[in-house]
Write a protein that holds these residues in place. Structure first.
Motif, short mmCIF file in Angstrom:
data_model
loop_
_atom_site.label_atom_id
_atom_site.label_comp_id
_atom_site.label_asym_id
_atom_site.label_seq_id
_atom_site.Cartn_x
_atom_site.Cartn_y
_atom_site.Cartn_z
N GLU A 61 45.94 21.41 38.55
CA GLU A 61 46.19 22.28 39.71
C GLU A 61 47.50 21.86 40.36
O GLU A 61 47.66 20.71 40.79
N MET A 62 48.44 22.79 40.41
CA MET A 62 49.74 22.55 41.04
C MET A 62 49.74 23.15 42.44
O MET A 62 49.71 24.37 42.62
N ASN A 63 49.76 22.28 43.44
CA ASN A 63 49.78 22.71 44.84
C ASN A 63 51.18 22.48 45.39
O ASN A 63 51.57 21.34 45.67
N GLY A 68 42.54 30.63 41.71
CA GLY A 68 41.78 29.44 42.10
C GLY A 68 40.37 29.41 41.56
O GLY A 68 39.51 28.72 42.12
N SER A 69 40.11 30.14 40.50
CA SER A 69 38.75 30.27 39.98
C SER A 69 38.28 29.06 39.18
O SER A 69 37.08 28.93 38.90
N GLN A 70 39.21 28.17 38.83
CA GLN A 70 38.84 27.01 38.02
C GLN A 70 38.59 25.79 38.91
O GLN A 70 39.09 25.71 40.04
N ILE A 110 46.30 25.42 35.75
CA ILE A 110 46.60 25.53 34.32
C ILE A 110 45.43 24.95 33.54
O ILE A 110 45.13 23.75 33.65
N LEU A 111 44.75 25.78 32.79
CA LEU A 111 43.66 25.32 31.93
C LEU A 111 44.26 24.82 30.62
O LEU A 111 44.97 25.55 29.93
#
Length: 557
Positions: free
Chosen positions: A273-275, A298-300, A285-286
């Motif tokens: 997750e890039m915040n 943001g579903s992951q 990014i999966l």
């Protein structure tokens, strides 16, 4: 040697093909000037020249033989073509041939030929025209980039044209796919490798031909097809589904995701997750066995979260800032699974070559491999070189001062031979010398207990003393898994190793103390148990601490 560089790109000095051409010429220059000759390079940017299209009037053949009726810059170009010893044709692929302005230049070479029909000896075509000038000794090289993942199958039109007027087999080519990548700073580590191969080709071509080995290297894809095409699609900044323009940080994140090396998949799906803290945007990014996928909703569930200003992460990607150094300064923070960050090069490094994912890992460096044969290359230092003499000394001399000391000295003599494939560092040499001297003293005096006790103290001093140098003892061995000397700029790595070196030093100084008193008190059996269990416990602590400490610091706590 006179080299004429014809830059046929409409982008002029911003041409990606030009970067390859200049690297090639650097190789030629290095070789020729190394032989004591001079090299003069004339560069023509076709985009800045006044070269009009050929009129097809044949005045240069019948009215003013050898002289074109159009008065522009082409007269100057022809003169330079006549004087050159090597011509470097640099251009991008435009609609499967050379750019239009370069085609004009090629067409306008007509005055250099005689009008009379001749049977061509070029091995190509059904006829030709002899040259007005003896240009048989001129070497030609075609250097070009294209926007496809590979150059294969895209240059047939270019080859056919140059076969006609240069002659089949009378020139060399360097055709490279994925050309736009040469202008992306974030990918410099990979593109610089290719440019080095181009320079090598120039060095070889200067006095001979380009070797098959280098040609193979030049045909190696910069990135696999799926990786490149994902990056290329993302670079347009337009959504494939809606067709709308996407924000810069999302484009950047998609390109980063495209660099994911799915060959590094270890059976565990990860969500990075890039915040971007300054922009208030978050993307996920999966990373899975089938590749990567970017989510904007943001579903992951994130497994690793990077909290960073966008400019900081972009600067790190361009190589303008060391990622580990920026993390140590807490310019960004990381929470969750820190192993992804520790193995970043493995997951997002170059996937085109079979190289060690952690620069300088257990193998020899690229420079070492290039500088000598495989038999001469030394592996990176091993801590076993230092530990084997000490362990032998403590065990053997404690059992029997006389025989044990002889065994320890024999081991000191054999270790350099046994570990001959590894480079020796200062701690290896100091340990071999210290153990040899202590063993000799034990053999002469017969005081095995006292001398082994001194050995614990000396070993502890080595560890503590290294804390006052630029590189703690443990770092001298493990840094090769973290980029070699680059690890010195990694505050987390250095702090963790200073702490561990101090812990090991204190442990062995205390070992010398309790060994002395336990022996006096007659606790021999307890001493054996303690002196074996404590180092094992410290080893377990080291393994835990080396993972926990960087993750704890990276979280910003």
């Amino acid at each position: 040697m006179k080299i004429l560089l014809i830059n046929g790109s409409p982008k002029g000095k911003r041409s990606n093909s030009l970067r390859l051409a200049e690297s090639f010429i650097d190789g030629v220059r290095t070789k020729i000037e190394g032989n004591g000759e001079q090299v003069a390079v004339d560069k023509l940017d076709v985009a800045s020249l006044n070269i009009r299209a050929c009129l097809g009037c044949f005045s240069c053949w019948k009215n003013t033989p050898g002289v074109c009726c159009i008065k522009d810059d082409m007269q100057m170009v022809i003169q330079k073509l006549i004087e050159a010893n090597m011509v470097v044709w640099s251009f991008p692929l435009y609609y499967f041939n050379v750019p239009g302005m370069l085609k004009n230049l090629i067409d306008r070479q007509l005055p250099m030929n005689l009008p009379f029909m001749s049977k061509t000896d070029s091995g190509y075509g059904s006829g030709g025209h002899d040259s007005r000038y003896d240009l048989s000794g001129v070497k030609h090289i075609l250097i070009s980039t294209c926007g496809f993942y590979s150059a294969e199958g895209n240059y047939d039109s270019v080859r056919n044209m140059f076969d006609h007027f240069l002659g089949k087999g009378r020139y060399e080519t360097i055709f490279c796919g994925q050309g736009e990548l040469f202008g992306i700073k974030e990918l410099a580590s990979r593109t610089d490798e290719y440019l080095a191969a181009v320079k090598k080709a120039g060095s070889e071509y200067a006095t001979g031909t380009i070797s098959d080995e280098v040609k193979t290297e030049l045909k190696t894809l910069l990135y696999p097809r799926d990786v490149f095409e994902k990056m290329a699609d993302a670079s347009w900044g337009v959504s494939k589904t809606s067709g709308e323009k996407e924000p810069e940080d999302l484009i950047f994140t998609r390109q980063m995701a495209a660099l994911y090396n799915k060959a590094a998949y270890d059976g565990k799906d990860r969500v990075l997750e890039m915040n971007y803290t300054d922009l208030g945007t978050t993307y996920q990014i999966l990373l899975g066995k089938d590749g990567s996928k970017v989510f904007t909703d943001g579903s992951q569930t994130a497994t690793t979260r990077v909290n960073t200003p966008y400019d900081v992460w972009a600067a790190i990607s361009r190589g303008e800032m060391e990622g580990a150094e920026a993390l140590g300064k807490q310019l960004y923070t990381v929470t969750g699974d820190f192993s992804l960050m520790m193995n970043w090069d493995k997951f997002f490094g170059s996937t085109a070559n079979d190289t060690n994912s952690s620069a300088g890992g257990a193998g020899a460096s690229r420079a070492e491999t290039a500088s000598g044969s495989a038999a001469e290359v030394k592996k990176n230092p091993s801590m076993n070189t230092m530990l084997i003499p000490w362990i032998t000394f403590w065990v053997a001399v404690a059992i029997n001062a006389g025989i044990g000391s002889v065994i320890a000295m024999a081991v000191c003599a054999l270790v350099p031979l046994i570990m001959r494939h590894y480079r020796l560092i200062i701690w290896d040499r100091l340990s071999l010398a210290a153990v040899a001297v202590l063993s000799a003293v034990a053999n002469i005096t017969g005081y095995g207990d006292l001398i082994t006790n001194i050995g614990y103290l000396v070993f502890g001093i080595f560890w503590l003393g290294s804390c006052f140098t630029r590189e703690p003892l443990c770092a001298a061995y493990v840094k090769y898994s973290y980029g070699g000397d680059k690890a010195h700029r990694n505050p987390l790595f250095m702090k963790a190793n200073y702490i561990l070196a101090a812990c090991w030093g204190i442990l062995y100084v205390l070992t010398a103390v309790w060994t002395f008193f336990l022996r006096i008190a007659g606790f021999g059996i307890a001493l054996i148990v303690v002196n074996n269990i404590v180092p094992l416990a410290m080893g377990a602590f080291t393994a835990w601490f080396s993972k926990w400490y960087p993750a704890w610091k990276a979280s910003g706590k």
